[in-house]
Motif scaffolding. Structure first.
Motif, short mmCIF file in Angstrom:
data_model
loop_
_atom_site.label_atom_id
_atom_site.label_comp_id
_atom_site.label_asym_id
_atom_site.label_seq_id
_atom_site.Cartn_x
_atom_site.Cartn_y
_atom_site.Cartn_z
N UNK A 99 28.42 34.60 5.67
CA UNK A 99 28.90 35.51 6.72
C UNK A 99 30.39 35.79 6.56
N UNK A 100 30.74 37.07 6.55
CA UNK A 100 32.15 37.47 6.52
C UNK A 100 32.47 38.13 7.86
N UNK A 101 33.75 38.18 8.19
CA UNK A 101 34.13 38.73 9.50
C UNK A 101 33.72 40.19 9.67
N UNK A 102 33.72 40.93 8.55
CA UNK A 102 33.38 42.35 8.65
C UNK A 102 31.88 42.62 8.46
N UNK A 103 31.10 41.58 8.37
CA UNK A 103 29.66 41.78 8.16
C UNK A 103 29.00 42.25 9.46
N UNK A 104 28.18 43.26 9.33
CA UNK A 104 27.47 43.77 10.51
C UNK A 104 26.20 42.93 10.70
N UNK B 221 33.62 33.69 15.39
CA UNK B 221 34.77 32.95 15.92
C UNK B 221 34.93 31.61 15.20
N UNK B 222 33.81 30.95 14.96
CA UNK B 222 33.86 29.67 14.25
C UNK B 222 34.39 29.88 12.83
N UNK B 223 34.01 30.99 12.22
CA UNK B 223 34.50 31.28 10.87
C UNK B 223 36.01 31.54 10.91
N UNK B 224 36.43 32.36 11.87
CA UNK B 224 37.83 32.74 12.01
C UNK B 224 38.71 31.49 12.23
N UNK B 225 38.20 30.56 13.00
CA UNK B 225 38.98 29.35 13.31
C UNK B 225 38.77 28.23 12.27
N UNK B 226 38.08 28.56 11.18
CA UNK B 226 37.80 27.61 10.10
C UNK B 226 37.04 26.37 10.60
#
Lengths: 174, 56
Positions: free
Chosen positions: A10-15, A40-45
């Protein structure tokens, strides 16, 4: 497994494609986590989510994070253990959900087999255990037991989720 | 509804620690190894997924 399906990180820009894990409490929770919290979990590592999707649906997803299992330093000396480690490296499957239409078709087991093989053959750091934070529902616990997981503690019997683990040594020694 | 937070793994104490340690030692001694049949199925399943992986 159809070749038109993809397993993606999953990437942040993935729809995100539609996902519905069912109407149980666990199902609603897993759906909410995927739709509202996985990025959010991805963004916050905090956790990385992997998504199995078809052309129009999210078939399944799992979120992984680093973990460790710590034992108390007070130990029962009657139990033999050559290495006497107090901390073991682990990877935690924080969330694991399968779209309701695909449940009971062994997709979860296939993904877990992939994860087990990946962490024993292609891991860049040491990892002895897979831990899961499993919903305390009979069908969920049964699924993890079928996949070789055991309870980490008996103290969380009445909680909403239970920690379970799989020892990757059971694969390595075969 | 708001999804539950992912639970922390606590430090194992008392009987939990003893049980965990005993099983880990048994595993190291090969007592919980999976059968050849299970292993074959696991590798087959993993290979099926590997075909559709789209990340490095």
């Amino acid at each position: 497994m159809s070749n038109s399906n993809n397993l993606l990180r999953l990437e942040l820009n993935h729809e995100l494609k539609p996902f519905d894990c069912g109407d149980t409490k666990a199902g609603k929770d897993l759906t909410d986590f995927f739709i509202n919290q996985s990025k959010d979990h991805l963004k916050q590592l905090l956790a990385v989510t992997y998504v199995l999707e078809s052309e129009d649906k999210t078939i399944a997803y799992y979120s992984v994070l680093n973990d460790k299992i710590n034992r108390s330093k007070k130990m029962n000396k009657l139990i033999p253990n050559a290495k006497h480690y107090f901390t073991y490296p682990a990877v935690k499957i924080g969330r694991f959900g399968v779209y309701k239409d695909y449940q009971g078709k062994d997709i979860g087991t296939q993904l877990f087999d992939y994860i087990k093989v990946l962490f024993t053959t292609n891991n860049r750091t040491g990892c002895r255990f897979i831990t899961v934070d499993a919903y305390n529902e009979p069908s969920v616990i049964k699924f993890y037991e079928k996949n070789g997981f055991t309870f980490l503690s008996l103290k969380d019997e009445t909680e909403e989720t239970r920690l379970m683990y799989f020892d990757l040594m059971s694969i390595v020694l075969s | 509804m708001m999804a539950l937070p992912i639970k922390d793994t606590p430090v194992l104490t008392g009987k939990d620690a003893d049980r965990f340690w005993k099983r880990a030692a048994e595993c190291e001694a090969g007592l919980h190894k999976i059968s050849d049949e299970e292993r074959k199925k696991m590798i087959k399943n993993a290979a099926e997924i590997e075909k559709i992986v789209k990340f490095k």
